[in-house]
Design a protein around this motif. Structure first.
Motif, PDB file in Angstrom:
ATOM      1  N   PHE A  51      11.995   2.142  -9.317  1.00  0.00           N
ATOM      2  CA  PHE A  51      11.964   1.541  -7.983  1.00  0.00           C
ATOM      3  C   PHE A  51      13.318   0.905  -7.677  1.00  0.00           C
ATOM      4  CE2 PHE A  51       7.692   1.629  -9.617  1.00  0.00           C
ATOM      5  CZ  PHE A  51       6.886   1.942  -8.536  1.00  0.00           C
ATOM      6  N   LEU A  52      13.844   1.181  -6.485  1.00  0.00           N
ATOM      7  CA  LEU A  52      15.080   0.564  -6.012  1.00  0.00           C
ATOM      8  C   LEU A  52      14.771  -0.187  -4.726  1.00  0.00           C
ATOM      9  CD1 LEU A  52      17.705   1.178  -7.687  1.00  0.00           C
ATOM     10  CD2 LEU A  52      16.035   3.033  -7.833  1.00  0.00           C
ATOM     11  N   HIS A  53      15.283  -1.429  -4.641  1.00  0.00           N
ATOM     12  CA  HIS A  53      14.961  -2.281  -3.503  1.00  0.00           C
ATOM     13  C   HIS A  53      16.238  -2.739  -2.806  1.00  0.00           C
ATOM     14  CE1 HIS A  53      14.196  -6.466  -1.932  1.00  0.00           C
ATOM     15  NE2 HIS A  53      13.534  -5.680  -1.122  1.00  0.00           N
ATOM     16  N   GLY A 104      12.089  -7.878   2.748  1.00  0.00           N
ATOM     17  CA  GLY A 104      10.733  -8.385   2.608  1.00  0.00           C
ATOM     18  C   GLY A 104       9.819  -7.527   1.752  1.00  0.00           C
ATOM     19  N   TYR A 105      10.283  -6.375   1.279  1.00  0.00           N
ATOM     20  CA  TYR A 105       9.495  -5.539   0.376  1.00  0.00           C
ATOM     21  C   TYR A 105       9.605  -5.984  -1.084  1.00  0.00           C
ATOM     22  CZ  TYR A 105       9.438  -2.033   4.201  1.00  0.00           C
ATOM     23  OH  TYR A 105       9.270  -1.371   5.391  1.00  0.00           O
ATOM     24  N   MET A 106      10.531  -6.889  -1.372  1.00  0.00           N
ATOM     25  CA  MET A 106      10.899  -7.183  -2.756  1.00  0.00           C
ATOM     26  C   MET A 106       9.711  -7.533  -3.646  1.00  0.00           C
ATOM     27  SD  MET A 106      13.726  -9.891  -4.195  1.00  0.00           S
ATOM     28  CE  MET A 106      12.955 -11.296  -3.373  1.00  0.00           C
ATOM     29  N   ASN A 107       8.912  -8.498  -3.265  1.00  0.00           N
ATOM     30  CA  ASN A 107       7.819  -8.936  -4.129  1.00  0.00           C
ATOM     31  C   ASN A 107       6.751  -7.859  -4.295  1.00  0.00           C
ATOM     32  OD1 ASN A 107       9.003 -11.442  -4.565  1.00  0.00           O
ATOM     33  ND2 ASN A 107       7.993 -12.365  -2.797  1.00  0.00           N
ATOM     34  N   TYR A 108       6.577  -7.018  -3.288  1.00  0.00           N
ATOM     35  CA  TYR A 108       5.607  -5.925  -3.388  1.00  0.00           C
ATOM     36  C   TYR A 108       6.120  -4.842  -4.334  1.00  0.00           C
ATOM     37  CZ  TYR A 108       3.967  -8.455   0.654  1.00  0.00           C
ATOM     38  OH  TYR A 108       3.543  -9.466   1.489  1.00  0.00           O
ATOM     39  N   VAL A 109       7.414  -4.558  -4.260  1.00  0.00           N
ATOM     40  CA  VAL A 109       8.010  -3.613  -5.203  1.00  0.00           C
ATOM     41  C   VAL A 109       7.855  -4.127  -6.626  1.00  0.00           C
ATOM     42  CG1 VAL A 109      10.163  -2.539  -5.970  1.00  0.00           C
ATOM     43  CG2 VAL A 109       9.661  -2.675  -3.537  1.00  0.00           C
ATOM     44  N   GLU A 110       8.127  -5.399  -6.820  1.00  0.00           N
ATOM     45  CA  GLU A 110       8.008  -5.989  -8.155  1.00  0.00           C
ATOM     46  C   GLU A 110       6.581  -5.826  -8.694  1.00  0.00           C
ATOM     47  OE1 GLU A 110       9.281 -10.165 -10.256  1.00  0.00           O
ATOM     48  OE2 GLU A 110       8.223 -10.270  -8.329  1.00  0.00           O
ATOM     49  N   ARG A 111       5.606  -6.070  -7.861  1.00  0.00           N
ATOM     50  CA  ARG A 111       4.201  -5.981  -8.283  1.00  0.00           C
ATOM     51  C   ARG A 111       3.818  -4.550  -8.647  1.00  0.00           C
ATOM     52  NH1 ARG A 111       0.524  -8.504  -3.888  1.00  0.00           N
ATOM     53  NH2 ARG A 111       1.936 -10.220  -4.395  1.00  0.00           N
ATOM     54  N   VAL A 112       4.181  -3.598  -7.789  1.00  0.00           N
ATOM     55  CA  VAL A 112       3.827  -2.200  -8.041  1.00  0.00           C
ATOM     56  C   VAL A 112       4.599  -1.652  -9.233  1.00  0.00           C
ATOM     57  CG1 VAL A 112       3.789   0.122  -7.058  1.00  0.00           C
ATOM     58  CG2 VAL A 112       3.220  -1.841  -5.618  1.00  0.00           C
ATOM     59  N   ALA A 113       5.851  -2.079  -9.393  1.00  0.00           N
ATOM     60  CA  ALA A 113       6.667  -1.599 -10.517  1.00  0.00           C
ATOM     61  C   ALA A 113       6.022  -1.942 -11.860  1.00  0.00           C
ATOM     62  CB  ALA A 113       8.076  -2.184 -10.437  1.00  0.00           C
ATOM     63  N   ARG A 114       5.381  -3.089 -11.947  1.00  0.00           N
ATOM     64  CA  ARG A 114       4.699  -3.462 -13.194  1.00  0.00           C
ATOM     65  C   ARG A 114       3.534  -2.527 -13.490  1.00  0.00           C
ATOM     66  NH1 ARG A 114       5.486  -9.077 -11.485  1.00  0.00           N
ATOM     67  NH2 ARG A 114       3.370  -9.059 -10.585  1.00  0.00           N
ATOM     68  N   ASN A 145      12.263  -1.169 -14.763  1.00  0.00           N
ATOM     69  CA  ASN A 145      12.205   0.015 -13.901  1.00  0.00           C
ATOM     70  C   ASN A 145      12.403  -0.328 -12.433  1.00  0.00           C
ATOM     71  OD1 ASN A 145       9.703  -1.352 -13.779  1.00  0.00           O
ATOM     72  ND2 ASN A 145       8.622   0.514 -13.171  1.00  0.00           N
ATOM     73  N   PHE A 146      13.129  -1.408 -12.183  1.00  0.00           N
ATOM     74  CA  PHE A 146      13.214  -1.957 -10.824  1.00  0.00           C
ATOM     75  C   PHE A 146      14.543  -2.692 -10.677  1.00  0.00           C
ATOM     76  CE2 PHE A 146      11.516  -6.048  -8.601  1.00  0.00           C
ATOM     77  CZ  PHE A 146      12.083  -5.695  -7.394  1.00  0.00           C
ATOM     78  N   ARG A 154       0.824  -1.215   0.000  1.00  0.00           N
ATOM     79  CA  ARG A 154       0.000   0.000   0.000  1.00  0.00           C
ATOM     80  C   ARG A 154       0.855   1.261   0.000  1.00  0.00           C
ATOM     81  NH1 ARG A 154      -1.149   3.519   3.653  1.00  0.00           N
ATOM     82  NH2 ARG A 154      -0.233   2.280   5.349  1.00  0.00           N
ATOM     83  N   VAL A 155       1.873   1.309   0.856  1.00  0.00           N
ATOM     84  CA  VAL A 155       2.720   2.498   0.957  1.00  0.00           C
ATOM     85  C   VAL A 155       3.509   2.710  -0.330  1.00  0.00           C
ATOM     86  CG1 VAL A 155       4.685   3.532   2.163  1.00  0.00           C
ATOM     87  CG2 VAL A 155       2.884   2.394   3.469  1.00  0.00           C
ATOM     88  N   ILE A 156       4.068   1.644  -0.882  1.00  0.00           N
ATOM     89  CA  ILE A 156       4.835   1.748  -2.131  1.00  0.00           C
ATOM     90  C   ILE A 156       3.938   2.256  -3.257  1.00  0.00           C
ATOM     91  CG2 ILE A 156       6.086   0.412  -3.884  1.00  0.00           C
ATOM     92  CD1 ILE A 156       6.887  -1.487  -1.475  1.00  0.00           C
ATOM     93  N   ARG A 157       2.719   1.708  -3.330  1.00  0.00           N
ATOM     94  CA  ARG A 157       1.789   2.133  -4.383  1.00  0.00           C
ATOM     95  C   ARG A 157       1.365   3.583  -4.197  1.00  0.00           C
ATOM     96  NH1 ARG A 157      -1.182  -1.802  -4.307  1.00  0.00           N
ATOM     97  NH2 ARG A 157      -0.646  -2.824  -6.273  1.00  0.00           N
ATOM     98  N   GLU A 158       1.137   3.988  -2.966  1.00  0.00           N
ATOM     99  CA  GLU A 158       0.734   5.375  -2.727  1.00  0.00           C
ATOM    100  C   GLU A 158       1.826   6.355  -3.132  1.00  0.00           C
ATOM    101  OE1 GLU A 158      -0.519   5.742   1.323  1.00  0.00           O
ATOM    102  OE2 GLU A 158      -2.459   4.751   0.964  1.00  0.00           O
ATOM    103  N   PHE A 159       3.085   6.011  -2.865  1.00  0.00           N
ATOM    104  CA  PHE A 159       4.182   6.872  -3.317  1.00  0.00           C
ATOM    105  C   PHE A 159       4.152   7.007  -4.837  1.00  0.00           C
ATOM    106  CE2 PHE A 159       6.992   6.242   0.625  1.00  0.00           C
ATOM    107  CZ  PHE A 159       6.853   7.568   1.012  1.00  0.00           C
ATOM    108  N   ALA A 160       4.020   5.880  -5.537  1.00  0.00           N
ATOM    109  CA  ALA A 160       4.024   5.906  -6.999  1.00  0.00           C
ATOM    110  C   ALA A 160       2.824   6.669  -7.545  1.00  0.00           C
ATOM    111  CB  ALA A 160       4.042   4.482  -7.543  1.00  0.00           C
ATOM    112  N   ALA A 161       1.652   6.430  -6.977  1.00  0.00           N
ATOM    113  CA  ALA A 161       0.427   7.051  -7.476  1.00  0.00           C
ATOM    114  C   ALA A 161       0.376   8.549  -7.198  1.00  0.00           C
ATOM    115  CB  ALA A 161      -0.784   6.366  -6.850  1.00  0.00           C
TER     116      ALA A 161
END
Length: 362
Positions: A116-118, A99-109, A127-128, A80-87
């Motif tokens: 995005f840097l993880h 532990g953020y890795m898979n969430y970053v991957e999902r939002v990056a798509r 872009n990741f 949620r936080v990663i997506r809100e930053f992007a949006a």
């Protein structure tokens, strides 16, 4: 009449502004978001990342505008936080925990125009990309000091989770200690959390009660160093210099430095030259440093460590130089060979000298 005159003047000003070249117009600062797994506090993993953020702000000035959210759990809340930053218009998002890795991957798509840097992961896309520091370099040096300073020959290690980066640190610490004292035994207790001062303290106290006279940790708080100070044993800080929490206990610390990386990366993204490459920096890159050594460390030991540090910096020594033998007696790396990064990234075992066992689920 006065209102009409103001409108005419405003229209004229707009016309002049529109006729100016783009370079003369003030550009809005690029928004950059940081996601932190623990409180910032005044020492530890998140504190060091926030120091890097501040260093970047000082270097780039009004070109950027940074925001951060701290204490973000590694789960749905992180996504949620990663997506809100992007949006909300962030051009770059730094997610600073494994532990953020898979969430970053999902939002990056979902946000292909955001970079995005993880931290500490291994996945990447257009872009990741991941970034990390070679924590194990400082850990090996800490181990050498521990091997020289221990009297009980038992060392204690508070770990967060049994993932490769943590196992690299435990194994490097053990190998460093056994390079100067082959009778060393390292005991590990898992906190199963990056940041839980109560669990970290309890683990450190247990290790000390089991005979460890030198302790260290791969967790985010200062609890292990504080426990060592209270019990009159030695410790190594991690992430930050934690000597103010253990002025007698802390022998040195493996400290992490992210400011130059953040500044360089943001400049590349803004210039359009950034590429999704994995970054893994160490002592030679200034991303890993030792805190000042405690006067309790003998001069000859300090000199030995500085020599080793210099050899790591110039590439003439690698902490994972064979032979590397695991707990079961299996040779994982032949004598004289140097472990490559891909193999390091898959580390899933303890070396000889670690008396604890990995969780059976692995």
């Amino acid at each position: 009449m006065r209102h009409r005159r103001q409108f005419i003047l405003s229209a004229a000003a707009l016309a002049v502004a529109a006729s100016l070249p783009l370079s003369a117009a003030a550009e809005a600062p690029a928004k950059i978001g940081f996601v932190y797994v623990s409180p910032i506090g005044d020492a530890g993993w998140t504190y060091q990342h926030d120091e890097g953020r501040k260093e970047m702000e000082a270097a780039l000035g009004n070109k950027i505008e940074t925001r951060y959210v701290e204490s973000v759990a590694e789960g749905a809340d992180a996504e949620r936080v990663i997506r809100e930053f992007a949006a909300s218009g962030s051009k770059i998002v730094f997610a600073t925990s494994f532990g953020y890795m898979n969430y970053v991957e999902r939002v990056a798509r979902q946000f292909p125009n955001v970079t995005f840097l993880h931290a500490t992961g291994y996945k990447s896309a257009k872009n990741f990309a991941p970034y990390n520091a070679r924590f194990y370099e400082g850990r090996y040096l800490n181990g050498v000091i521990a091997g020289k300073m221990t009297k009980s020959k038992v060392l204690g290690y508070v770990g967060a989770f049994p993932i490769p980066e943590v196992l690299q640190g435990i194994n490097a610490f053990t190998m460093g200690a056994r390079s100067v004292n082959p009778d060393i035994e390292v005991r590990v207790i898992w906190a199963n959390s990056w940041y839980d001062p109560g669990k970290e303290r309890e683990a450190a106290m247990t290790l000390i009660s089991q005979g460890a006279d030198v302790v260290t940790h791969h967790t985010d708080s200062t609890a292990t160093v504080q426990a060592a100070e209270e019990r009159g044993v030695y410790a190594f800080g991690y992430h930050s210099d934690m000597s103010k929490y253990g002025p007698k206990a802390q022998l040195t610390a493996t400290t992490h430095h992210w400011g130059e990386f953040y500044t360089r990366t943001v400049n590349e993204v803004l210039a359009g030259t950034w590429k999704p490459e994995s970054v893994w920096g160490g002592i030679k890159d200034g991303m890993i440093k030792l805190a000042p050594m405690n006067p309790a460390v003998p001069e000859d030991v300090q000199a030995m460590v500085r020599d080793l540090e210099g050899r790591i910096r110039d590439g003439s020594f690698h902490p994972f130089t064979g032979p590397v033998v695991d707990q079961a007696g299996t040779e994982r790396l032949a004598a004289g060979a140097v472990m490559d990064d891909a193999t390091l990234g898959r580390m899933d075992y303890f070396v000889q000298g670690v008396s604890s066992r990995l969780p059976s689920s692995r």
